[in-house]
Design a protein around this motif. Structure first.
Motif, PDB file in Angstrom:
ATOM      1  N   GLY A  50       0.680  -0.996  -0.189  1.00 22.26           N
ATOM      2  CA  GLY A  50       0.232   0.032   0.057  1.00 22.26           C
ATOM      3  C   GLY A  50       0.823   1.222  -0.042  1.00 22.26           C
ATOM      4  O   GLY A  50       1.949   1.365  -0.850  1.00 22.26           O
ATOM      5  N   ASN A  51       0.938   2.230   1.051  1.00 21.35           N
ATOM      6  CA  ASN A  51       1.535   3.285   0.895  1.00 21.35           C
ATOM      7  C   ASN A  51       2.493   3.194   2.064  1.00 21.35           C
ATOM      8  O   ASN A  51       3.251   4.202   2.521  1.00 21.35           O
ATOM      9  N   LEU A  52       2.903   2.071   2.737  1.00 19.27           N
ATOM     10  CA  LEU A  52       3.860   1.857   3.692  1.00 19.27           C
ATOM     11  C   LEU A  52       5.112   1.122   2.659  1.00 19.27           C
ATOM     12  O   LEU A  52       5.002   0.341   1.818  1.00 19.27           O
ATOM     13  N   TYR A  53       6.257   1.573   3.127  1.00 19.40           N
ATOM     14  CA  TYR A  53       7.495   1.215   2.500  1.00 19.40           C
ATOM     15  C   TYR A  53       8.534   0.354   3.584  1.00 19.40           C
ATOM     16  O   TYR A  53       8.723   1.212   4.619  1.00 19.40           O
ATOM     17  N   PHE A  54       8.860  -0.835   3.444  1.00 22.27           N
ATOM     18  CA  PHE A  54       9.493  -1.359   4.510  1.00 22.27           C
ATOM     19  C   PHE A  54      11.121  -1.533   3.860  1.00 22.27           C
ATOM     20  O   PHE A  54      11.330  -2.232   3.084  1.00 22.27           O
TER      21      PHE A  54
END
Length: 152
Positions: A50-54
């Motif tokens: 989604g709009n999270l980046y790990f």
């Protein structure tokens, strides 16, 4: 009567949360590295949900030379944070997009020196966990992994 009102409020909350609060994640993207020398690594530099980046952990390695920078915890911390910055920039983000960091030190006595460098890169103070371990990859003194978020 109170129970009926409470149940009604709970139902309204749950119903509105389904449409406004909870984003469905329909894709997970395992992005390829922007560094050709790391193309065979068994992990992604960054994974998008989604709009999270790990972001995978970064160490104080000069990626053009593929070796740790010399000089101890301060230069390694700077290089580690520059490596994080490069990964973020490759995905149109900045250090301000980082909301969480996990910091792993090879020696907890390096905490103060590391922290002085870290503060310069993260004036917005993302959430953070810091701990020390017995050893890190390739003899590094520090490794940092992050979670970033974007509104795009």
């Amino acid at each position: 009567m109170k129970i009926l009102v409470m149940l009604s409020c709970f139902f309204v909350f749950i119903t509105s949360c389904k449409t406004k609060c909870l984003k469905t994640v329909d894709t997970v993207v395992f992005h390829k590295t922007h560094e050709s020398k790391k193309s065979e690594a068994p992990f992604s530099d960054i994974v998008q949900v989604g709009n999270l980046y790990f972001l995978s952990g970064q160490i104080g390695m000069n990626h053009s030379a593929r070796e740790l920078v010399d000089g101890g915890i301060v230069p390694e911390t700077k290089q580690t944070l520059e490596n994080i910055k490069a990964v973020l920039e490759n995905h149109d983000m900045k250090m301000e997009n980082v909301v969480k960091c996990t910091v792993i030190l090879a020696n907890i006595e390096d905490f103060s020196a590391f922290n002085e460098v870290y503060k310069k890169y993260f004036p917005n103070k993302p959430a953070r966990t810091t701990f020390a371990v017995k050893g890190l990859a390739v003899g590094a003194r520090i490794e940092i992994e992050c979670v970033a978020v974007t509104t795009k």
